[in-house]
Design a protein around this motif. Sequence first.
Motif, short mmCIF file in Angstrom:
data_model
loop_
_atom_site.label_atom_id
_atom_site.label_comp_id
_atom_site.label_asym_id
_atom_site.label_seq_id
_atom_site.Cartn_x
_atom_site.Cartn_y
_atom_site.Cartn_z
N PRO A 44 -28.68 28.91 -1.14
CA PRO A 44 -27.36 28.31 -0.89
C PRO A 44 -27.10 28.09 0.61
O PRO A 44 -27.75 28.69 1.46
CB PRO A 44 -26.39 29.33 -1.47
N ILE A 45 -26.10 27.27 0.88
CA ILE A 45 -25.78 26.87 2.25
C ILE A 45 -25.35 28.10 3.06
O ILE A 45 -24.49 28.86 2.64
CB ILE A 45 -24.66 25.81 2.26
N ARG A 46 -25.96 28.26 4.25
CA ARG A 46 -25.60 29.34 5.17
C ARG A 46 -24.86 28.80 6.39
O ARG A 46 -24.14 29.52 7.06
CB ARG A 46 -26.85 30.07 5.67
N ILE A 58 -19.22 24.03 13.83
CA ILE A 58 -20.30 24.63 13.05
C ILE A 58 -19.68 25.73 12.20
O ILE A 58 -19.08 26.67 12.72
CB ILE A 58 -21.41 25.19 13.96
N LEU A 59 -19.83 25.59 10.89
CA LEU A 59 -19.34 26.58 9.93
C LEU A 59 -20.50 27.50 9.58
O LEU A 59 -21.56 27.02 9.19
CB LEU A 59 -18.82 25.90 8.66
N GLN A 60 -20.29 28.79 9.72
CA GLN A 60 -21.35 29.75 9.44
C GLN A 60 -20.88 30.72 8.37
O GLN A 60 -19.78 31.27 8.47
CB GLN A 60 -21.72 30.51 10.71
N GLN A 61 -21.70 30.90 7.34
CA GLN A 61 -21.32 31.82 6.27
C GLN A 61 -21.10 33.21 6.85
O GLN A 61 -21.97 33.77 7.51
CB GLN A 61 -22.39 31.87 5.18
N ASN A 62 -19.92 33.74 6.63
CA ASN A 62 -19.57 35.08 7.12
C ASN A 62 -18.25 35.43 6.45
O ASN A 62 -17.23 34.80 6.72
CB ASN A 62 -19.42 35.09 8.64
N ASP A 63 -18.26 36.42 5.59
CA ASP A 63 -17.03 36.76 4.85
C ASP A 63 -16.28 37.94 5.47
O ASP A 63 -15.49 38.60 4.80
CB ASP A 63 -17.31 37.00 3.37
#
Length: 131
Positions: A44-46, A58-63
Motif C-alpha cells: 500500500p501507499i506509504r 509530500i504526504l507521508q504515512q504516519n498515524d
Amino acid sequence: MSANKPPLLGNITPIIPAGGNMEKAIAFYEKQLGFTKIHQEGNPIRMAIVKRDSAEIILQQNDDRHLAESTTFLIQVDGIAELYEEFLAQDGGIIHPNGKLESKPWGMKEFKIVDPAGVCITFYELERSNN
C-alpha cells in the motif's frame, strides 16, 4: 553563477504526516483542496506528492496524531477570498472553527483548515499597504 549574485531560495515542499490511511489523505487533498496526486510510492501507499499550482506537499504515512497536530504550515495565495469561497461551497466544515477568513494585524488576510490527520494549513494573502 556569478560570485556576486546572492543565493535565491525557491518554493518549499513540506513533508507532513498524513495519518494511517493514505487513500483517505490523498482523497482529501484532491477532492476538498483541489490538489492533484503527481506521484506515489509503495503498495500500500506509504508516500504521495500532491500539487496545486505552485504548492506541492509530500504526504507521508504516519498515524502519530500528536505529530500531525503539532505540524502547521502556510500557503501563499493570490485570490484568498475566492479560495475561501471555493472551500465553503464544497464543504465549509473543512474551515477551522477559529480560522475563518480575516485580516490580521501582521498584514495578512488568512484562513485555516485542518486535514484529516490533524495538520493545520493556513492559506494567506499579503494585504496591500496603503503607503
